[in-house]
Motif scaffolding. Sequence first.
Motif, PDB file in Angstrom:
ATOM      1  N   ARG A 194       0.820  -1.203   0.000  1.00 38.59           N
ATOM      2  CA  ARG A 194       0.000   0.000   0.000  1.00 38.59           C
ATOM      3  C   ARG A 194       0.861   1.262   0.000  1.00 38.59           C
ATOM      4  O   ARG A 194       0.479   2.288  -0.551  1.00 38.59           O
ATOM      5  N   ASN A 195       2.022   1.169   0.618  1.00 38.02           N
ATOM      6  CA  ASN A 195       2.922   2.321   0.669  1.00 38.02           C
ATOM      7  C   ASN A 195       3.376   2.715  -0.731  1.00 38.02           C
ATOM      8  O   ASN A 195       3.762   3.863  -0.954  1.00 38.02           O
ATOM      9  N   TYR A 196       3.348   1.804  -1.670  1.00 36.66           N
ATOM     10  CA  TYR A 196       3.826   2.083  -3.017  1.00 36.66           C
ATOM     11  C   TYR A 196       2.694   2.373  -4.000  1.00 36.66           C
ATOM     12  O   TYR A 196       2.954   2.652  -5.163  1.00 36.66           O
ATOM     13  N   MET A 197       1.457   2.320  -3.580  1.00 40.00           N
ATOM     14  CA  MET A 197       0.312   2.538  -4.464  1.00 40.00           C
ATOM     15  C   MET A 197      -0.090   4.016  -4.441  1.00 40.00           C
ATOM     16  O   MET A 197       0.021   4.670  -3.414  1.00 40.00           O
ATOM     17  N   PRO A 198      -0.617   4.497  -5.587  1.00 36.00           N
ATOM     18  CA  PRO A 198      -1.091   5.866  -5.603  1.00 36.00           C
ATOM     19  C   PRO A 198      -2.364   6.002  -4.753  1.00 36.00           C
ATOM     20  O   PRO A 198      -3.127   5.057  -4.583  1.00 36.00           O
ATOM     21  N   ALA A 199      -2.590   7.177  -4.203  1.00 39.44           N
ATOM     22  CA  ALA A 199      -3.726   7.426  -3.315  1.00 39.44           C
ATOM     23  C   ALA A 199      -5.057   7.239  -4.036  1.00 39.44           C
ATOM     24  O   ALA A 199      -6.041   6.833  -3.412  1.00 39.44           O
ATOM     25  N   SER A 200      -5.121   7.471  -5.322  1.00 36.63           N
ATOM     26  CA  SER A 200      -6.374   7.314  -6.061  1.00 36.63           C
ATOM     27  C   SER A 200      -6.840   5.870  -6.082  1.00 36.63           C
ATOM     28  O   SER A 200      -8.023   5.581  -6.127  1.00 36.63           O
ATOM     29  N   VAL A 201      -5.923   4.919  -6.040  1.00 36.02           N
ATOM     30  CA  VAL A 201      -6.266   3.503  -6.026  1.00 36.02           C
ATOM     31  C   VAL A 201      -6.825   3.111  -4.668  1.00 36.02           C
ATOM     32  O   VAL A 201      -7.700   2.261  -4.562  1.00 36.02           O
ATOM     33  N   LEU A 202      -6.369   3.751  -3.634  1.00 37.42           N
ATOM     34  CA  LEU A 202      -6.752   3.373  -2.265  1.00 37.42           C
ATOM     35  C   LEU A 202      -8.055   4.025  -1.804  1.00 37.42           C
ATOM     36  O   LEU A 202      -8.557   3.695  -0.747  1.00 37.42           O
ATOM     37  N   GLN A 203      -8.619   4.959  -2.590  1.00 42.74           N
ATOM     38  CA  GLN A 203      -9.840   5.646  -2.173  1.00 42.74           C
ATOM     39  C   GLN A 203     -11.024   4.671  -2.269  1.00 42.74           C
ATOM     40  O   GLN A 203     -11.102   3.858  -3.180  1.00 42.74           O
ATOM     41  N   ASP A 204     -11.933   4.830  -1.316  1.00 40.35           N
ATOM     42  CA  ASP A 204     -13.144   4.008  -1.269  1.00 40.35           C
ATOM     43  C   ASP A 204     -14.117   4.515  -2.306  1.00 40.35           C
ATOM     44  O   ASP A 204     -14.417   5.698  -2.383  1.00 40.35           O
ATOM     45  N   ASP A 205     -14.657   3.626  -3.169  1.00 41.66           N
ATOM     46  CA  ASP A 205     -15.562   4.022  -4.249  1.00 41.66           C
ATOM     47  C   ASP A 205     -17.003   4.188  -3.801  1.00 41.66           C
ATOM     48  O   ASP A 205     -17.858   4.521  -4.592  1.00 41.66           O
ATOM     49  N   THR A 206     -17.303   3.913  -2.566  1.00 46.05           N
ATOM     50  CA  THR A 206     -18.705   3.994  -2.128  1.00 46.05           C
ATOM     51  C   THR A 206     -19.151   5.337  -1.706  1.00 46.05           C
ATOM     52  O   THR A 206     -18.586   6.300  -1.576  1.00 46.05           O
TER      53      THR A 206
END
Length: 164
Positions: free
Chosen positions: A152-164
């Motif tokens: 997760r530390n290497y993923m962009p913040a847009s991928v980690l946002q909750d879609d709900t």
Amino acid sequence: QNMTVLNISTSLAPEGEPFYYRVGRQYDEFGIDWYVHLVIDREYILGTIDKEVLATHNNIRSAEKKVDDDLKTARTALYVSVVAVGVGLTLLSIVFVLRIINPLVMLEREMAAVAVMRLEDIDTKRPLSALEEVRLMQVSFLQMIKNLVEYRNYMPASVLQDDT
């Protein structure tokens, strides 16, 4: 000595009072033909035996009643025991099912949290299941969470946002 015994039953006694009657014939050395009549009251000879037979019959009936009562008691105890064992086994099976299902339900909830990347909701310190199959799944799942936290530390913040 020559004696002939004749068994004769007759009802010379009063009603309901049986007796035994025997006639015996014998010749003596003088050529006299003797008839000996013997009458004995049945109650006098067999009264005690009749009473003992009646007492024995009563004892047998009493013993049969006791056996029947004991059988009923034993049957009732058997029914109660069977029901108690059935209830006990049902409760035991419920406990076993809960011990098997609770870790799986917890694992299912944690998988739902991981699906939306809420990794901080996962309790990584909880004890593992005693069942080997469930424990192996938990160990693999915890290893996956550990790796996801690191990735997760290497993923962009847009991928980690909750879609709900």
